[in-house]
Design a protein around this motif. Sequence first.
Motif, PDB file in Angstrom:
ATOM      1  N   MET A   1     -44.172  33.423 -11.663  1.00  0.00           N
ATOM      2  CA  MET A   1     -43.796  33.142 -10.229  1.00  0.00           C
ATOM      3  C   MET A   1     -44.057  31.585  -9.969  1.00  0.00           C
ATOM      4  N   ARG A   2     -45.399  31.123 -10.446  1.00  0.00           N
ATOM      5  CA  ARG A   2     -45.779  29.606 -10.353  1.00  0.00           C
ATOM      6  C   ARG A   2     -44.564  28.933 -11.018  1.00  0.00           C
ATOM      7  N   ARG A   3     -44.341  29.386 -12.216  1.00  0.00           N
ATOM      8  CA  ARG A   3     -43.376  28.472 -13.115  1.00  0.00           C
ATOM      9  C   ARG A   3     -42.005  28.516 -12.291  1.00  0.00           C
ATOM     10  N   THR A   4     -41.385  29.523 -11.979  1.00  0.00           N
ATOM     11  CA  THR A   4     -40.334  29.789 -11.485  1.00  0.00           C
ATOM     12  C   THR A   4     -40.175  28.758 -10.052  1.00  0.00           C
ATOM     13  N   ILE A   5     -41.135  28.742  -9.160  1.00  0.00           N
ATOM     14  CA  ILE A   5     -41.080  27.803  -8.100  1.00  0.00           C
ATOM     15  C   ILE A   5     -41.264  26.269  -8.206  1.00  0.00           C
ATOM     16  N   LEU A   6     -41.981  26.152  -9.346  1.00  0.00           N
ATOM     17  CA  LEU A   6     -41.907  24.735  -9.909  1.00  0.00           C
ATOM     18  C   LEU A   6     -40.745  24.268 -10.336  1.00  0.00           C
ATOM     19  N   MET A   7     -39.994  25.201 -11.357  1.00  0.00           N
ATOM     20  CA  MET A   7     -38.794  24.718 -11.898  1.00  0.00           C
ATOM     21  C   MET A   7     -37.849  24.503 -10.729  1.00  0.00           C
ATOM     22  N   ILE A   8     -37.729  25.408  -9.918  1.00  0.00           N
ATOM     23  CA  ILE A   8     -36.620  25.481  -8.546  1.00  0.00           C
ATOM     24  C   ILE A   8     -36.825  24.122  -7.897  1.00  0.00           C
ATOM     25  N   THR A   9     -38.148  23.834  -8.033  1.00  0.00           N
ATOM     26  CA  THR A   9     -38.523  22.527  -7.029  1.00  0.00           C
ATOM     27  C   THR A   9     -38.058  21.276  -7.708  1.00  0.00           C
ATOM     28  N   VAL A  10     -38.482  21.096  -9.047  1.00  0.00           N
ATOM     29  CA  VAL A  10     -37.929  19.753  -9.732  1.00  0.00           C
ATOM     30  C   VAL A  10     -36.621  19.806  -9.779  1.00  0.00           C
TER      31      VAL A  10
END
Length: 526
Positions: A1-10
């Motif tokens: 989940m953390r990876r997905t949020i970071l990916m969407i953010t950048v």
Amino acid sequence: MRRTILMITVIAAAIMELIDTSIVNVALSYMSGNLGATLEDTSWVITAYAIANVIIIPITSFLAAQFGRRNYYIGSVIMFTVFSFLCGQATSIWMLVACRFFQGIGGGALLSVSAAIVYELFPKEKQNVASALFGIGIFVGPTIGPTLGGFITEHYSWPWIFYINVPIGLAVVLICSRLLGEPPFRPTPGRIDWTGISLLAIGVGSLQTVLERGETDDWFSAAYIVILTVVAILCLSFFIYWELKIKSPVVNLRVLKSKNLSIAALLTFVSGIGLFSSVYLTPVYAQRLLGFTPTQTGLLLLPGSLFAIAGLILTARLLQRGVPPVVMITTGMLLFVLFTWQIAGLDLDAGNGDFYIPLIYRAIGIAIITVPLSTLAVSGLEPKDIPQGTALNNMMRQLGGSFGIAIINTYLTRRNAIHRTDLVAHITLSDPQVTDRLAGYTQYFIGKGATALDARHQALGLLDAGVVRQSNALSFGDAYLLLGAIFLGSLPFLLLARQGRPQAGRPKGHHRPRQMPKASVPLLDH
């Protein structure tokens, strides 16, 4: 989940940076009127951002190593956000241009470092997924920029095209400060090449000023144009010498020994001219000559963005199946030439429907050029040289865009003067059509209550306005044809590209020019 949020953010941050390359295009007329500036001066709002990107993109790897990727990325987002707000607060055209430059300095990392983060988040076997996600963002950003800018400008005001970056930027800073870490392998920072950076910045800035202001100030009759021309030649010449001499150059020009990279860089420069100049010309043409609203103008480019995404996916698949990059590049360039030819044939009675098909040709053409050009660029490079090769390729695209807009503005001014002279030469009182039209205009104004003398002057003014409008239309047609001619003139260079297997000495299976699973990766400087 953390990876997905970071990916969407950048990815959102990268798209935000790309949107800002084109979001201002449909608002130029409003900025010009609101800030009391000419169209030539207002075009610096676009070119200042592009020049800043050109300067910063080649050195993002060094800066990330010097300050730490996390600190550099978050600092760049903060810089981009702060200067976005200041752009909206600008009270003069040159304050806006200065803020756009520093916004572009911050924005350089939002593209290149974001790419590195996304690829790091995916395992090696899923790098194609990361490539596809970022590749779509590359096209979505610039293509939806005019649509978004048109809607905001028409329903609110032009400063809001910059204010919308503020909440997004703050969200990116907040999320990245909690989730973003350092890469597994942090490169050892070397000495910063301040001399190379300074020479590049001064040389490009001087040359850009000459291109932008030369026509307005009668070229070399103005002393400062002569001085800046000499400065540009000296700085850029010494920049090439210096970068080839030192051990740790800011731009490693030695990689240009690869013939494929040299050809790709040249053609990427040409594609940058076409990409940015066409996105600049079309909104100005539609609004100033055809009376389109900003929203209508933005919507002209929207269908093309959908076809561009489809073209990107199709191109990646064709490259994986062994279609040579040269074939794809040639097809894309010819589609762009078809776009310029069709747009140049429009007249002052053109409507929305007359633009859609040509602009779809443009979108597909640019989409199927970009990935194969990137593939061609790295096809002759050793793995260790690929990051610098892609950075150089990205720089050439941005440089082509900034030069293209300046050249097109100069060309428009010159062609407008020529067409006006030609049209006026054919307007004589001995021509029955002219006298009939002038009489009709005069009677119209008399019917509105004007005296005979005033009505005559107003009729002459209306006739002159028609000449101005027609000469502008002819000039825009010439500008589109010039872009098409530049693309056609660059096609023979493709014959020099090597399409065979990698050179001897390269490890087997590395970076085949015809078959690259990560074809769109070279788009990004990481």
